[in-house]
Scaffold this motif. Structure first.
Motif, PDB file in Angstrom:
ATOM      1  N   UNK A   1      -8.230  -0.234  13.957  1.00  0.00           N
ATOM      2  CA  UNK A   1      -8.078  -1.080  12.801  1.00  0.00           C
ATOM      3  C   UNK A   1      -7.044  -0.345  11.699  1.00  0.00           C
ATOM      4  N   UNK A   2      -6.713   0.678  11.697  1.00  0.00           N
ATOM      5  CA  UNK A   2      -5.738   1.431  11.012  1.00  0.00           C
ATOM      6  C   UNK A   2      -4.140   0.832  11.531  1.00  0.00           C
TER       7      UNK A   2
ATOM      8  N   UNK B   1       0.182  -5.705   9.891  1.00  0.00           N
ATOM      9  CA  UNK B   1       0.242  -6.731   9.162  1.00  0.00           C
ATOM     10  C   UNK B   1       1.096  -6.363   8.068  1.00  0.00           C
ATOM     11  N   UNK B   2       1.157  -5.040   7.708  1.00  0.00           N
ATOM     12  CA  UNK B   2       2.030  -4.717   6.501  1.00  0.00           C
ATOM     13  C   UNK B   2       3.287  -5.024   6.769  1.00  0.00           C
ATOM     14  N   UNK B   3       3.683  -4.438   8.141  1.00  0.00           N
ATOM     15  CA  UNK B   3       4.945  -4.453   8.497  1.00  0.00           C
ATOM     16  C   UNK B   3       5.486  -5.942   8.750  1.00  0.00           C
TER      17      UNK B   3
END
Length: 56
Positions: free
Chosen positions: A7-8, A14-16
């Motif tokens: 999950x991390x 997603x952030x990138x």
């Protein structure tokens, strides 16, 4: 063969992806400075995004 990642990892991906869409840049140094991520993980994420066709 698709490798399932934690999950991390998915959150960092997603952030990138969001950062690249927002800034329009795939500059490694800028991403490393703006997003809390290490170099090896960033390279894996960028390779995966290229393979999926999200970035060129």
């Amino acid at each position: 063969m698709k490798i399932m990642r934690g999950r991390e990892y998915q959150k960092k991906k997603m952030m990138v992806e969001k950062f690249i869409r927002r800034s329009g840049k795939v500059d490694h140094s800028v991403i490393l400075n703006e997003v809390d991520i290490d170099y090896d993980t960033l390279m894996m994420i960028l390779a995966e995004l290229r393979k999926e066709g999200h970035i060129k």
